[in-house]
Design a protein around this motif. Structure first.
Motif, PDB file in Angstrom:
ATOM      1  N   LYS A   1      50.028  41.261  43.996  1.00 27.11           N
ATOM      2  CA  LYS A   1      48.961  40.861  43.083  1.00 27.11           C
ATOM      3  C   LYS A   1      47.943  41.987  42.914  1.00 27.11           C
ATOM      4  O   LYS A   1      47.796  42.847  43.787  1.00 27.11           O
ATOM      5  CB  LYS A   1      48.240  39.615  43.594  1.00 27.11           C
ATOM      6  CG  LYS A   1      49.085  38.353  43.619  1.00 27.11           C
ATOM      7  CD  LYS A   1      48.234  37.156  44.052  1.00 27.11           C
ATOM      8  CE  LYS A   1      49.038  35.866  44.068  1.00 27.11           C
ATOM      9  NZ  LYS A   1      48.193  34.700  44.479  1.00 27.11           N
ATOM     10  N   VAL A   2      47.251  41.956  41.784  1.00 25.05           N
ATOM     11  CA  VAL A   2      46.151  42.876  41.538  1.00 25.05           C
ATOM     12  C   VAL A   2      44.849  42.086  41.641  1.00 25.05           C
ATOM     13  O   VAL A   2      44.698  41.039  41.020  1.00 25.05           O
ATOM     14  CB  VAL A   2      46.269  43.547  40.156  1.00 25.05           C
ATOM     15  CG1 VAL A   2      45.047  44.421  39.878  1.00 25.05           C
ATOM     16  CG2 VAL A   2      47.540  44.388  40.082  1.00 25.05           C
ATOM     17  N   TYR A   3      43.914  42.592  42.454  1.00 32.80           N
ATOM     18  CA  TYR A   3      42.641  41.921  42.674  1.00 32.80           C
ATOM     19  C   TYR A   3      41.494  42.758  42.101  1.00 32.80           C
ATOM     20  O   TYR A   3      41.496  43.984  42.221  1.00 32.80           O
ATOM     21  CB  TYR A   3      42.393  41.703  44.171  1.00 32.80           C
ATOM     22  CG  TYR A   3      43.345  40.725  44.799  1.00 32.80           C
ATOM     23  CD1 TYR A   3      43.031  39.381  44.932  1.00 32.80           C
ATOM     24  CD2 TYR A   3      44.596  41.152  45.262  1.00 32.80           C
ATOM     25  CE1 TYR A   3      43.912  38.479  45.511  1.00 32.80           C
ATOM     26  CE2 TYR A   3      45.490  40.267  45.835  1.00 32.80           C
ATOM     27  CZ  TYR A   3      45.133  38.928  45.954  1.00 32.80           C
ATOM     28  OH  TYR A   3      46.029  38.046  46.517  1.00 32.80           O
ATOM     29  N   ASP A   4      40.531  42.076  41.510  1.00 31.90           N
ATOM     30  CA  ASP A   4      39.284  42.708  41.096  1.00 31.90           C
ATOM     31  C   ASP A   4      38.271  42.439  42.195  1.00 31.90           C
ATOM     32  O   ASP A   4      37.645  41.372  42.248  1.00 31.90           O
ATOM     33  CB  ASP A   4      38.814  42.127  39.762  1.00 31.90           C
ATOM     34  CG  ASP A   4      37.515  42.772  39.276  1.00 31.90           C
ATOM     35  OD1 ASP A   4      36.940  43.593  40.028  1.00 31.90           O
ATOM     36  OD2 ASP A   4      37.084  42.452  38.160  1.00 31.90           O
ATOM     37  N   LEU A   5      38.084  43.409  43.083  1.00 33.05           N
ATOM     38  CA  LEU A   5      37.186  43.239  44.217  1.00 33.05           C
ATOM     39  C   LEU A   5      35.741  43.528  43.853  1.00 33.05           C
ATOM     40  O   LEU A   5      34.864  43.500  44.730  1.00 33.05           O
ATOM     41  CB  LEU A   5      37.641  44.130  45.379  1.00 33.05           C
ATOM     42  CG  LEU A   5      39.057  43.865  45.895  1.00 33.05           C
ATOM     43  CD1 LEU A   5      39.387  44.792  47.057  1.00 33.05           C
ATOM     44  CD2 LEU A   5      39.241  42.403  46.299  1.00 33.05           C
ATOM     45  N   LEU A   6      35.479  43.782  42.561  1.00 35.40           N
ATOM     46  CA  LEU A   6      34.112  43.894  42.066  1.00 35.40           C
ATOM     47  C   LEU A   6      33.579  42.534  41.624  1.00 35.40           C
ATOM     48  O   LEU A   6      32.429  42.434  41.190  1.00 35.40           O
ATOM     49  CB  LEU A   6      34.044  44.850  40.870  1.00 35.40           C
ATOM     50  CG  LEU A   6      34.696  46.227  40.999  1.00 35.40           C
ATOM     51  CD1 LEU A   6      34.486  47.022  39.724  1.00 35.40           C
ATOM     52  CD2 LEU A   6      34.147  46.974  42.203  1.00 35.40           C
ATOM     53  N   LEU A   7      34.396  41.512  41.746  1.00 40.40           N
ATOM     54  CA  LEU A   7      34.113  40.215  41.131  1.00 40.40           C
ATOM     55  C   LEU A   7      34.097  39.104  42.166  1.00 40.40           C
ATOM     56  O   LEU A   7      34.992  39.013  42.999  1.00 40.40           O
ATOM     57  CB  LEU A   7      35.185  39.927  40.076  1.00 40.40           C
ATOM     58  CG  LEU A   7      35.023  38.691  39.202  1.00 40.40           C
ATOM     59  CD1 LEU A   7      33.890  38.875  38.202  1.00 40.40           C
ATOM     60  CD2 LEU A   7      36.334  38.417  38.451  1.00 40.40           C
ATOM     61  N   ILE A   8      33.076  38.238  42.101  1.00 41.99           N
ATOM     62  CA  ILE A   8      33.073  37.009  42.899  1.00 41.99           C
ATOM     63  C   ILE A   8      33.122  35.792  41.987  1.00 41.99           C
ATOM     64  O   ILE A   8      33.594  34.724  42.381  1.00 41.99           O
ATOM     65  CB  ILE A   8      31.850  36.941  43.848  1.00 41.99           C
ATOM     66  CG1 ILE A   8      32.013  35.799  44.862  1.00 41.99           C
ATOM     67  CG2 ILE A   8      30.544  36.814  43.074  1.00 41.99           C
ATOM     68  CD1 ILE A   8      33.193  35.928  45.800  1.00 41.99           C
ATOM     69  N   SER A   9      32.633  35.919  40.745  1.00 40.46           N
ATOM     70  CA  SER A   9      32.664  34.798  39.809  1.00 40.46           C
ATOM     71  C   SER A   9      34.100  34.418  39.468  1.00 40.46           C
ATOM     72  O   SER A   9      35.009  35.235  39.575  1.00 40.46           O
ATOM     73  CB  SER A   9      31.914  35.154  38.527  1.00 40.46           C
ATOM     74  OG  SER A   9      30.571  35.455  38.792  1.00 40.46           O
ATOM     75  N   ASP A  10      34.280  33.165  39.056  1.00 34.99           N
ATOM     76  CA  ASP A  10      35.598  32.680  38.648  1.00 34.99           C
ATOM     77  C   ASP A  10      35.857  33.043  37.192  1.00 34.99           C
ATOM     78  O   ASP A  10      35.152  32.564  36.299  1.00 34.99           O
ATOM     79  CB  ASP A  10      35.682  31.159  38.806  1.00 34.99           C
ATOM     80  CG  ASP A  10      35.924  30.735  40.241  1.00 34.99           C
ATOM     81  OD1 ASP A  10      36.258  31.604  41.064  1.00 34.99           O
ATOM     82  OD2 ASP A  10      35.756  29.540  40.544  1.00 34.99           O
ATOM     83  N   LEU A  11      36.846  33.880  36.966  1.00 38.65           N
ATOM     84  CA  LEU A  11      37.332  34.176  35.618  1.00 38.65           C
ATOM     85  C   LEU A  11      38.835  33.959  35.644  1.00 38.65           C
ATOM     86  O   LEU A  11      39.527  34.507  36.516  1.00 38.65           O
ATOM     87  CB  LEU A  11      37.001  35.608  35.204  1.00 38.65           C
ATOM     88  CG  LEU A  11      35.516  35.938  34.992  1.00 38.65           C
ATOM     89  CD1 LEU A  11      35.345  37.409  34.632  1.00 38.65           C
ATOM     90  CD2 LEU A  11      34.901  35.052  33.918  1.00 38.65           C
ATOM     91  N   PRO A  12      39.389  33.174  34.729  1.00 40.18           N
ATOM     92  CA  PRO A  12      40.797  32.761  34.816  1.00 40.18           C
ATOM     93  C   PRO A  12      41.788  33.905  34.920  1.00 40.18           C
ATOM     94  O   PRO A  12      42.807  33.779  35.590  1.00 40.18           O
ATOM     95  CB  PRO A  12      41.006  31.963  33.516  1.00 40.18           C
ATOM     96  CG  PRO A  12      39.646  31.519  33.115  1.00 40.18           C
ATOM     97  CD  PRO A  12      38.703  32.593  33.562  1.00 40.18           C
ATOM     98  N   GLN A  13      41.492  35.038  34.291  1.00 34.62           N
ATOM     99  CA  GLN A  13      42.480  36.114  34.243  1.00 34.62           C
ATOM    100  C   GLN A  13      42.398  37.063  35.442  1.00 34.62           C
ATOM    101  O   GLN A  13      43.140  38.037  35.503  1.00 34.62           O
ATOM    102  CB  GLN A  13      42.332  36.915  32.949  1.00 34.62           C
ATOM    103  CG  GLN A  13      41.008  37.657  32.786  1.00 34.62           C
ATOM    104  CD  GLN A  13      39.939  36.847  32.093  1.00 34.62           C
ATOM    105  OE1 GLN A  13      39.840  35.655  32.325  1.00 34.62           O
ATOM    106  NE2 GLN A  13      39.158  37.488  31.233  1.00 34.62           N
ATOM    107  N   TYR A  14      41.495  36.774  36.404  1.00 41.69           N
ATOM    108  CA  TYR A  14      41.306  37.698  37.522  1.00 41.69           C
ATOM    109  C   TYR A  14      41.529  37.029  38.872  1.00 41.69           C
ATOM    110  O   TYR A  14      41.204  35.849  39.056  1.00 41.69           O
ATOM    111  CB  TYR A  14      39.882  38.267  37.506  1.00 41.69           C
ATOM    112  CG  TYR A  14      39.577  39.090  36.285  1.00 41.69           C
ATOM    113  CD1 TYR A  14      40.034  40.402  36.176  1.00 41.69           C
ATOM    114  CD2 TYR A  14      38.864  38.552  35.228  1.00 41.69           C
ATOM    115  CE1 TYR A  14      39.767  41.157  35.059  1.00 41.69           C
ATOM    116  CE2 TYR A  14      38.592  39.304  34.100  1.00 41.69           C
ATOM    117  CZ  TYR A  14      39.047  40.600  34.015  1.00 41.69           C
ATOM    118  OH  TYR A  14      38.788  41.341  32.897  1.00 41.69           O
ATOM    119  N   ASN A  15      42.036  37.818  39.809  1.00 46.37           N
ATOM    120  CA  ASN A  15      42.024  37.448  41.216  1.00 46.37           C
ATOM    121  C   ASN A  15      40.801  38.123  41.827  1.00 46.37           C
ATOM    122  O   ASN A  15      40.763  39.349  41.959  1.00 46.37           O
ATOM    123  CB  ASN A  15      43.295  37.936  41.912  1.00 46.37           C
ATOM    124  CG  ASN A  15      44.548  37.296  41.350  1.00 46.37           C
ATOM    125  OD1 ASN A  15      44.652  36.081  41.284  1.00 46.37           O
ATOM    126  ND2 ASN A  15      45.504  38.116  40.934  1.00 46.37           N
TER     127      ASN A  15
END
Length: 276
Positions: free
Chosen positions: A137-151
């Motif tokens: 999987k690819v994770y966006d570790l800059l993000l804590i908010s829930d966005l459907p297209q991101y882990n």
């Protein structure tokens, strides 16, 4: 290779790398010869690491837990006021940090303790934006908010097995645990920080965080929140997970432009914006 054998191999590697303190942070396991058990008491090296980070931890914790938690907090205490991941210009307590937001700060603290296999705490921001994890999987570790297209960062903590969401339990907080604030739409995650000090009989736990810049800030300011506790032997668990997942999910060659980069680019930060 069996799971049990991988676990023993990972145990030998990561414990030796931490206790020998060959480097200030781990981005890959170091190999040596002395595995330790989950019940091992705190060694002199672990005690020294905790003292250097100015944290109090239960004496029953294994060496790996004490040292990895100490490395997390040490990173947080020395980077809480940085302007950007590669810019140590200090901002004032409480100021915004639009180029170095909350999830990235926590993720880099985790990486400083070896808890994000393949990432170092000083890797470029783009590596955290598109972290290709061992599970494919690819994770966006800059993000804590829930966005459907991101882990997001929370998804990584759960998928890797290093985090256990115990809900609203501030009295259980220990240095190196993660607090997640739920002030987003429909009660979704909006902010995160790293527990710096455990609660005492007379004071609450404290948190280091970014955007806004906070050092030893009261845990209650992050309410409504959940505590994500590091599991016992988190370092061992994550490297065992990495070894197992890499065998099952060979990494493809990186694309020139990833699907995430088509939708959102580094520097835009978390859409939740500045928090407490």
């Amino acid at each position: 290779m069996s799971y049990a054998f991988r676990r023993r191999l990972a145990s030998t590697a990561v414990v030796a790398g931490l206790v020998c303190a060959a480097a200030p942070a781990l981005s890959a396991p170091a190999f040596a010869a002395q595995p330790v058990t989950a019940t091992q008491t705190v060694s002199a090296a672990a005690t020294a690491a905790a003292a250097k980070a100015h944290i109090r931890l239960p004496l029953s914790l294994p060496d790996t837990d004490v040292i990895s938690r100490a490395l997390e907090v040490q990173f947080a205490n020395t980077h809480w006021n940085w302007t950007a991941w590669n810019d140590s210009t200090p901002v004032a307590f409480g100021d915004a940090q639009p180029n170095y937001q909350c999830a990235e700060f926590v993720a880099r603290a985790l990486a400083a303790a070896g808890l994000v296999p393949g990432l170092s705490p000083d890797a470029p921001q783009s590596d955290y934006f598109d972290y290709a994890a061992p599970n494919g999987k690819v994770y966006d570790l800059l993000l804590i908010s829930d966005l459907p297209q991101y882990n997001n960062l929370y998804a990584y903590l759960m998928d890797s097995g290093i985090g256990q969401d115990v809900g609203d339990q501030p009295t259980q907080a220990q240095p190196g645990d993660i607090v997640v604030t739920y002030l987003g739409p429909d009660g979704t995650p909006s902010h995160t920080g790293l527990v710096a000090q455990a609660p005492t009989a007379t004071s609450e736990a404290t948190v280091d965080a970014h955007n806004n810049a906070r050092l030893d800030y009261g845990y209650s300011y992050y309410a409504p929140s959940h505590l994500v506790r590091l599991v016992p032997n988190a370092l061992l668990e994550v490297w065992t997970w990495a070894a197992t997942q890499e065998a099952e999910h060979p990494q493809p060659a990186p694309a020139t432009v990833t699907p995430q980069q088509l939708l959102r680019g580094p520097g835009l930060g978390d859409p939740a914006g500045p928090q407490v």
